[in-house]
Design a protein around this motif. Structure first.
Motif, short mmCIF file in Angstrom:
data_model
loop_
_atom_site.label_atom_id
_atom_site.label_comp_id
_atom_site.label_asym_id
_atom_site.label_seq_id
_atom_site.Cartn_x
_atom_site.Cartn_y
_atom_site.Cartn_z
N GLN A 9 0.84 -1.21 0.00
CA GLN A 9 0.00 0.00 0.00
C GLN A 9 0.86 1.24 0.00
O GLN A 9 2.01 1.22 0.48
CB GLN A 9 -0.89 -0.01 1.26
CG GLN A 9 -2.04 0.96 1.25
CD GLN A 9 -1.74 2.25 2.00
OE1 GLN A 9 -0.67 2.42 2.57
NE2 GLN A 9 -2.69 3.18 1.99
N HIS A 14 0.26 5.88 0.09
CA HIS A 14 -0.65 7.04 0.09
C HIS A 14 0.25 8.25 0.23
O HIS A 14 0.85 8.46 1.28
CB HIS A 14 -1.65 6.95 1.25
CG HIS A 14 -2.47 8.21 1.44
ND1 HIS A 14 -3.46 8.58 0.56
CD2 HIS A 14 -2.44 9.17 2.39
CE1 HIS A 14 -4.01 9.71 0.97
NE2 HIS A 14 -3.41 10.10 2.08
N GLY A 68 -5.39 7.30 -1.32
CA GLY A 68 -6.36 8.28 -1.83
C GLY A 68 -5.63 9.47 -2.39
O GLY A 68 -4.56 9.32 -2.97
N GLU A 80 -8.32 4.56 -2.22
CA GLU A 80 -8.88 4.98 -0.93
C GLU A 80 -9.27 6.45 -0.97
O GLU A 80 -8.74 7.26 -0.21
CB GLU A 80 -7.84 4.76 0.18
CG GLU A 80 -7.32 3.33 0.26
CD GLU A 80 -6.03 3.23 1.09
OE1 GLU A 80 -5.52 4.26 1.57
OE2 GLU A 80 -5.52 2.10 1.23
C1 LIG Z 1 -6.48 10.36 4.47
C2 LIG Z 1 -6.19 9.10 3.78
C3 LIG Z 1 -6.86 8.78 2.60
C4 LIG Z 1 -7.86 9.69 1.95
O1 LIG Z 1 -7.29 10.86 1.48
P1 LIG Z 1 -8.12 11.83 0.51
O2 LIG Z 1 -7.17 12.89 0.17
O3 LIG Z 1 -9.29 12.32 1.29
O4 LIG Z 1 -8.53 11.03 -0.66
C5 LIG Z 1 -6.58 7.56 2.01
N1 LIG Z 1 -5.67 6.70 2.54
C6 LIG Z 1 -5.00 6.99 3.68
C7 LIG Z 1 -4.03 6.00 4.21
C8 LIG Z 1 -5.23 8.19 4.33
O5 LIG Z 1 -4.55 8.48 5.44
#
Ligand SMILES: *Cc1c(COP(=O)(O)O)cnc(C)c1O
Length: 441
Positions: free
Chosen positions: A197, A199, A237, A287
């Motif tokens: 994963q 982000h 996300g 996400e």
């Molecule tokens: C906050 C977060 C998201 C969502 O972020 P957005 O900018 O609202 O799409 C997705 N994954 C993780 C791990 C997050 O901390």
């Protein structure tokens, strides 16, 4: 893009004039459009269809039961960061098997509870966490599905407080260290290495950082898949939304105080990333939080006073930073429009709340139509990181929330009654029974 539009001079949410909601539910009031939530979910789902994706809505962006239920009915999974969020998802009818559990600080109780329920995977952020999950799973005679959050060290070029994918951040495990972590984790008997994963941040308005991160992580994912049988790759996300819209033509000037930046659409996102991801043959998870909920909600507020001081006009409203903290916290921009459309000159205004903090503002030196006491304003794009961050600061009640679907509307959260704010407080015995505390020694 969203379903808040003027109809005969009245701001509507779908087919409901927002003014009628204000009459019924008072202010400050969050109003959500179900069609907007649905559209955004489906748009992303369609764009990524070649990947057969699992969309895990990021609950921290908007955890309203009605929002979660809407998305659960559409087949959404959920990205959760606490036991409370997992419990909410279940209460809203979501399926724990579609949940991914993120966060750097998962407690033993939270991990045990998620193991008991059975989630899709834990997105682990450190080796001690992997060891803890393994230990608890062993104790419970279970095998815990995990992925490791890789920090690809790619700058998302977004606000400092929402950048997560560089080595200056607390999140994930450094790209170079990830292989070693999987090797060691593969020896932990009660873990199943299910995925990988990442982000990299929030409110990304360009596809480039996503592309760079995927180009960097995809070969690693492929290697780990071959070695350990990983089945899933979560991209996290971060898709940005338009906070400063140049809206449909025919809307007045103040809808367009600045031109929209070239915004990232699901189509651009998919066009760039699908070709990089499809060859992996993995289950692709996204996400999104803000992208789905951000433009689906507004915060409606009443003008209490218009105060003129020297050069400035302060529009003092009944909503405050405790209702919507984003401007104070992230210097964020929210479009502000009156519920009743009006012509006339625009006036440079600061829209501020009643809280005793100079950070308590919604905009500064913004050209807005002239308003008077008793008018109502809508603060747009407040559906993500809005109500979820509300607090009782200044002993102000949490606002009410309404969901609209076509001509229908319903309160989905009642305004918090004031005594509820202090209902969990108690006084120690020595204060309770003494009228003058100093004499009770
Ligand atoms: C906050 C977060 C998201 C969502 O972020 P957005 O900018 O609202 O799409 C997705 N994954 C993780 C791990 C997050 O901390």
């Amino acid at each position: 893009m969203h379903h808040f539009r003027y109809v005969k001079g009245q701001l509507n949410c779908e087919s409901v004039p927002v003014a009628t909601l204000v009459k019924k539910h008072g202010t400050p009031l969050y109003v959500y459009s179900q069609a907007t939530l649905t559209d955004h979910f489906l748009k992303l789902d369609r764009a990524l269809a070649p990947l057969n994706p699992l969309i895990c809505f990021s609950v921290k962006a908007n955890s309203s039961m009605a929002v979660l239920r809407t998305l659960a009915l559409l087949g959404s999974g959920f990205d959760i960061v606490s036991e409370g969020e997992l419990r909410r998802v279940l209460a809203a009818g979501g399926d724990s098997q579609t949940c991914v559990f993120a966060g750097v600080g998962k407690t033993e109780a939270e991990i045990a509870w998620a193991l008991e329920r059975g989630i899709y995977m834990f997105n682990a952020e450190s080796e001690p966490e992997l060891e803890r999950i393994n230990r608890l799973a062993a104790r419970m005679k279970k095998v815990a599905p995990v992925s490791v959050r890789v920090n690809p060290n790619i700058d998302a070029h977004t606000h400092a407080k929402i950048t997560t994918g560089t080595y200056a951040n607390k999140f994930g495990i450094a790209f170079e260290a990830v292989e070693g972590v999987y090797a060691r984790a593969s020896k932990l008997k009660n873990l199943k290495l299910r995925g990988i994963q990442m982000h990299i941040g929030s409110q990304l308005t360009q596809v480039k950082p996503f592309e760079l991160a995927v180009r960097k992580v995809a070969p690693l994912a492929q290697k780990l898949k071959a070695k350990y049988g990983l089945e899933a790759f979560s991209l996290g996300g971060g898709l940005g939304i338009i906070y400063e819209p140049a809206l449909a033509s025919g809307q007045p000037e103040w809808w367009q105080s600045k031109p929209a930046q070239g915004i990232l659409t699901p189509e651009t996102y998919a066009a760039t990333l699908v070709p990089l991801l499809q060859p992996l043959g993995m289950k692709i998870i996204v996400e999104p939080g803000r992208f789905i909920a951000g433009n689906a909600g507004i915060l409606v507020t009443r003008v209490e006073y218009v105060k003129q001081t020297g050069q400035k006009v302060f529009v003092i409203v009944d909503a405050a930073m405790n209702d919507l903290i984003r401007p104070a916290f992230y210097d964020s921009y929210h479009e502000i429009v009156p519920l009743t459309q009006r012509g006339g000159a625009l006036i440079s205004s600061d829209v501020v709340g009643p809280v005793c903090e100079s950070g308590d503002y919604f905009c500064k030196d913004r050209r807005l139509p002239k308003v008077v006491e008793g008018d109502y304003l809508a603060i747009l794009s407040a559906g993500a990181y809005g109500f979820v961050m509300a607090s009782n600061y200044n002993s102000r009640a949490l606002p009410a929330e309404v969901l609209v679907k076509g001509r229908l509307s319903a309160a989905v959260r009642y305004r918090q009654p004031l005594p509820r704010i202090w209902e969990l407080e108690t006084l120690p015995r020595w204060l309770k029974y003494s009228r003058v505390p100093e004499l009770a020694r």
